[in-house]
Design an enzyme around this catalytic site. Structure first.
Site, PDB file in Angstrom:
ATOM      1  N   LYS A   1       0.290  13.232   9.874  1.00 61.66           N
ATOM      2  CA  LYS A   1      -1.125  13.603   9.813  1.00 61.66           C
ATOM      3  C   LYS A   1      -1.619  14.093  11.178  1.00 61.66           C
ATOM      4  O   LYS A   1      -2.559  14.874  11.276  1.00 61.66           O
ATOM      5  CB  LYS A   1      -1.952  12.401   9.336  1.00 61.66           C
ATOM      6  CG  LYS A   1      -3.427  12.688   9.146  1.00 61.66           C
ATOM      7  CD  LYS A   1      -4.113  11.574   8.368  1.00 61.66           C
ATOM      8  CE  LYS A   1      -4.249  10.326   9.177  1.00 61.66           C
ATOM      9  NZ  LYS A   1      -5.311  10.410  10.205  1.00 61.66           N
TER      10      LYS A   1
ATOM     11  N   HIS B   1       0.834  -1.205   0.000  1.00 57.47           N
ATOM     12  CA  HIS B   1       0.000   0.000   0.000  1.00 57.47           C
ATOM     13  C   HIS B   1       0.859   1.242   0.000  1.00 57.47           C
ATOM     14  O   HIS B   1       1.753   1.369   0.824  1.00 57.47           O
ATOM     15  CB  HIS B   1      -0.925  -0.005   1.219  1.00 57.47           C
ATOM     16  CG  HIS B   1      -0.176  -0.103   2.528  1.00 57.47           C
ATOM     17  ND1 HIS B   1       0.257  -1.298   3.051  1.00 57.47           N
ATOM     18  CD2 HIS B   1       0.240   0.849   3.398  1.00 57.47           C
ATOM     19  CE1 HIS B   1       0.893  -1.088   4.191  1.00 57.47           C
ATOM     20  NE2 HIS B   1       0.897   0.204   4.423  1.00 57.47           N
TER      21      HIS B   1
END
Length: 891
Positions: A556, A161
């Site tokens: 994040k 991913h």
């Protein structure tokens, strides 16, 4: 602004390309491939397609070079004027162009590497392992440097991913084109071979154009495993031993290959593909079992073929190269176990004892692959012992060149890859473990999820028994927040196999991801090493411990600036704790391909790490398109591994550690100011009421989830009301697609402004490796952004306050980065990278404009519409794939 005439358009494009200072041979490749694509568009595209593509190309180049509102508006008008069907074709054409431009750039890199290797004085020696050894030896002495070289570890771990935005069919077509481009270069100018290569390239480009660019459905985890196997088969299996050979050649000079190598295998390859189940319900215990079987099949087939090839070449007569007693004994054992094959081999090689033995060893490897219990090896150590018996016999017989030639490379391959190829790692979220343990302890019937979690441990035990203990055993716990989160793994393993069975051997690895978890890491580690099963494993491994750091979620969580500083501090504190405890620490860096996820040049990042945090061992995740960019071509893979391994060796040099330590202390006040200011600025944006849905509106975040990129879901929940439920990959990918790249830079401008002292910041850039790496990575991120296009995306939302905040911070960051680097524009100190970005930017702009028109249409659709317009949605997804190809990353 009037439309340029055809002559003016040609002149404009020519001036733009000439201004990028492209190497002449690369320019010729780009021009030839672009010309062939143009011919394909004329022949295979719909009427007028080529002209429309050229009109948009010229307009975006003019808008990029003029930087006037009129030029930009004209480019927008052209993109908006196409029918949806024509826009679809234009987007595909630009995407094809990017694939060809990327191919030409890669071909240029390979060309340069080959030319360097062909020169008596290699230009790239300064950052090679051999050069690093010489520099290290000058600081610590030859013996210490040799010990460090022989203990060196570079451990890339491949993850699924995000997988590449492009399909495997597209990748395969590009690889075929690469071979044809190579053939074209080797052929005589104007000759039949050159014409044949061009004809075949046209055919392949036509195939590329006609191939559907989007996957019809998401790949399964097993598909992802097979995709990764292509990298091993085509590159890594043969490239890694060549890296060892290159280092040994450099260190031993003319004696290399005629005596035992001084280099020991320093590459270990890991994989999460088929093992990472954190948030991916499609990765089951059955998938993990299949992943191990597929990898073993590939490596055993590779070893079998290599042994057969080497055996056929060992035509050394017994009279000139007599076998040792140990080799005679080995032959007898092989003969007793496989009489028919031994008889056949003896007939073909009556007086070639070494050849006979190696050919039968190839048969045993084949039997291992086909699970023939009578002949199969039980473990790779048995094969290594047999190969060393052959090697020692050759040395005794006076044939060291044969002993340390191809046979040595096979030994290196077995030492590096075993029978498992890649060390398969399991990852699961700590909350899942807690939930399953609660179920077990409640005594109620177990859920399907609980059965699945327990089955994973049984599968790991099976893999270890079948392929060896190195094949699996690392178990990563996502969102580790306490020692109990780690102890839970051992408790679950015991439940899974029962009290009387042998549990799998597990190295449980904490993954610290959020800002708070990074700060708590040393305390958690101090607690867990007192746990009985942890303590027992530490004792069994010589007090070796692995700790993983998450770059994605920390960025994040608090923004890229504060995350970088927090990661440095966490490494510093963890390394100091480990040193005090006598623990051999390996830090595992969960870096992504994009800058917002810890991406960027790995070798410079290694050299910027805190003292004692590397110590000759570096492990990191390699993700998505980065895998194929770094390991897809043998020459580039060799260069990358050599560079990173050299940095790992040099990171622990006294001079480098002293530099990093002194700089971190000298600029501690700068770091503290930047940390506070950047976090406040980042929180002002992401914690603003309504930020999450606004973010989903002004970027194609929701639509990215529709792309069949990988098997893993794009988010944890069903809505985008909370950033906590959004994975780091779509967070980064969405900002990249909107040409804002916010995840890579937001908050830095405010941080630098808060320090305010330009002279001091320039000193930090010159003297502090961590700061320099941060600034250089942000410069690259901003160079790929585009303020004009970014504003168009931000206009899709109804929050002028948030849009203004983003634009203001972008301008502030750009201004400060240029000033700190002492340049006149971004990337001025990295001309090759600057050229690549500038060359692509106007073409990426064309795709961005097509994406914007599709995004507007989808956002402006009536609320009562039952489903999005499929044509607009397809156009959007096509443009996403194209922009990813142009910018050369997803997330």
């Amino acid at each position: 602004m009037r439309e340029p005439t055809p002559t003016e358009a040609i002149d404009l494009v020519g001036r733009f390309e000439a201004g990028q200072e492209i190497p002449e041979r690369m320019r010729a490749d780009v021009r030839m491939l672009g010309s062939l694509l143009g011919r394909v568009l004329r022949e295979s595209g719909s009427p007028g397609l080529y002209e429309d593509v050229e009109a948009l190309r010229v307009a975006t180049i003019q808008a990029y070079t003029d930087e006037t509102a009129e030029a930009f508006a004209r480019a927008e008008a052209i993109a908006d004027s196409f029918t949806v069907q024509r826009a679809d074709e234009v987007a595909r054409a630009f995407t094809c162009y990017f694939h060809l431009a990327n191919l030409a750039e890669e071909h240029q890199r390979v060309r340069i590497l080959r030319e360097r290797d062909g020169r008596p004085e290699r230009e790239d020696a300064a950052d090679s392992v051999a050069a690093a050894f010489v520099r290290l030896a000058a600081e610590v002495g030859d013996d210490t440097a040799l010990r460090r070289l022989q203990a060196l570890r570079f451990h890339p771990v491949f993850t699924a991913h995000p997988t590449e935005a492009r399909r495997r069919a597209i990748s395969a077509s590009i690889r075929r084109l690469a071979a044809l481009l190579d053939e074209h270069e080797r052929s005589a100018h104007g000759g039949a071979d050159e014409r044949r290569a061009e004809r075949r390239m046209i055919e392949e480009i036509d195939t590329l154009w006609r191939t559907a660019p989007l996957r019809p459905e998401k790949p399964s985890p097993t598909d992802e495993v097979r995709a990764i196997m292509a990298v091993f088969d085509e590159t890594l299996f043969t490239t890694v031993p060549h890296v060892y050979r290159r280092v040994d050649d450099a260190l031993q000079g003319p004696a290399a290959g005629g005596r035992a190598p001084v280099v020991r295998p320093f590459v270990r390859v890991g994989s999460w593909v088929g093992g990472d189940r954190d948030g991916n319900p499609f990765v089951t215990a059955s998938v993990t079992r299949k992943a191990a079987a597929i990898a073993s099949e590939h490596v055993l087939l590779g070893l079998e073929r290599a042994a057969s090839r080497i055996g056929r070449g060992l035509t050394l007569d017994a009279a000139t190269t007599p076998p040792s007693d140990a080799l005679r004994g080995l032959w007898q054992r092989l003969k007793d176990a496989d009489e028919d094959a031994a008889s056949e081999v003896a007939k073909r090689s009556p007086d070639e004892p070494h050849r006979r033995v190696v050919l039968l060893l190839a048969r045993k490897i084949a039997a291992t692959r086909t699970r023939n219990a009578d002949l199969a090896y039980r473990a790779p150590d048995e094969l290594l012992a047999d190969l060393r018996t052959v090697q020692d016999s050759l040395v005794e017989a006076g044939a060291p060149r044969q002993a340390y030639g191809h046979l040595q490379q096979l030994i290196w391959q077995v030492e590096t890859y075993g029978f498992h190829l890649a060390e398969l790692e399991v990852r699961q979220h700590s909350a899942v473990h807690a939930k399953v343990l609660a179920e077990i302890e409640s005594g109620a019937p177990l859920s399907e999820q609980a059965h699945e979690v327990l089955e994973v441990f049984r599968v790991v035990a099976h893999i270890q028994k079948r392929y060896g203990p190195r094949a699996a055993g690392r178990y990563i716990v996502s969102f580790t927040q306490s020692a109990d989160d780690l102890a839970a793994v051992h408790r679950l393993a015991r439940h899974a196999v029962g009290e009387d069975a042998v549990a799998p051997v597990l190295d449980v690895i904490p993954l610290f991801e959020t800002f708070a978890d990074l700060q708590a890491a040393p305390r958690i580690l101090a607690e867990i090493v007192e746990h009985p099963e942890f303590a027992a494993r530490l004792a069994a491994t010589g007090r070796r411990l692995e700790v993983m750091l998450g770059y994605s979620d920390s960025s994040k969580d608090v923004g890229p600036v504060a995350a970088n500083l927090a990661l440095y501090e966490a490494q510093q504190r963890i390394a100091a704790w480990a040193e005090g405890e006598g623990i051999e620490l390996t830090l595992f860096h969960g870096r992504g391909g994009a800058l917002g996820r810890g991406g960027g040049p790995a070798n410079s990042a290694v050299l910027a790490q805190p003292p004692h945090s590397v110590d000759g061992r570096f492990k990191l995740t390699e993700q998505g398109e980065v895998i194929f960019a770094r390991y897809g071509d043998p020459a580039i893979a060799m260069r990358h591994i050599d560079q990173v391994a050299a940095a790992v060796l040099m990171a622990s040099a006294p001079s480098n550690e002293a530099r990093n330590s002194a700089a971190a202390e000298r600029f501690a006040d700068v770091a503290a100011t930047m940390d506070v200011a950047s976090r406040a600025r980042f929180f002002a944006l992401v914690k603003a009421p309504g930020f999450a849905p606004w973010f989903a509106t002004v970027t194609p975040m929701e639509e990215i989830g529709l792309l069949a990129l990988g098997s893993r879901p794009a988010r944890r929940g069903l809505s985008v009301e909370s950033l906590e439920d959004l994975r780091a990959i779509p967070w980064v990918f969405a900002w990249t697609q909107a040409r804002i790249n916010l995840a890579g830079w937001f908050g830095l401008g405010t941080a630098l402004e808060s320090v305010g002292d330009e002279a001091r910041l320039r000193s930090a850039y010159d003297e502090w490796p961590l700061f320099r790496t941060l600034i250089d990575n942000v410069a690259m991120s901003l160079a790929k952004a585009d303020a004009r296009i970014a504003r168009r995306y931000l206009e899709l939302g109804d929050r002028d306050d948030l849009a203004a905040l983003v634009v203001e911070e972008m301008e502030l960051t750009r201004s400060w980065v240029v000033r700190v680097t002492g340049a006149t524009e971004l990337l001025a100190n990295k001309p090759v990278l600057q050229r690549a970005v500038k060359l692509r930017s106007p073409y990426v702009d064309a795709l961005s404009l097509l994406q914007l028109r599709a995004l507007r249409a989808l956002r402006d659709a009536p609320a009562e519409a039952s489903a999005p317009d499929p044509e607009q949605q397809r156009l959007l997804l096509l443009s996403v794939s194209g922009v990813a190809a142009g910018l050369q990353n997803t997330g």
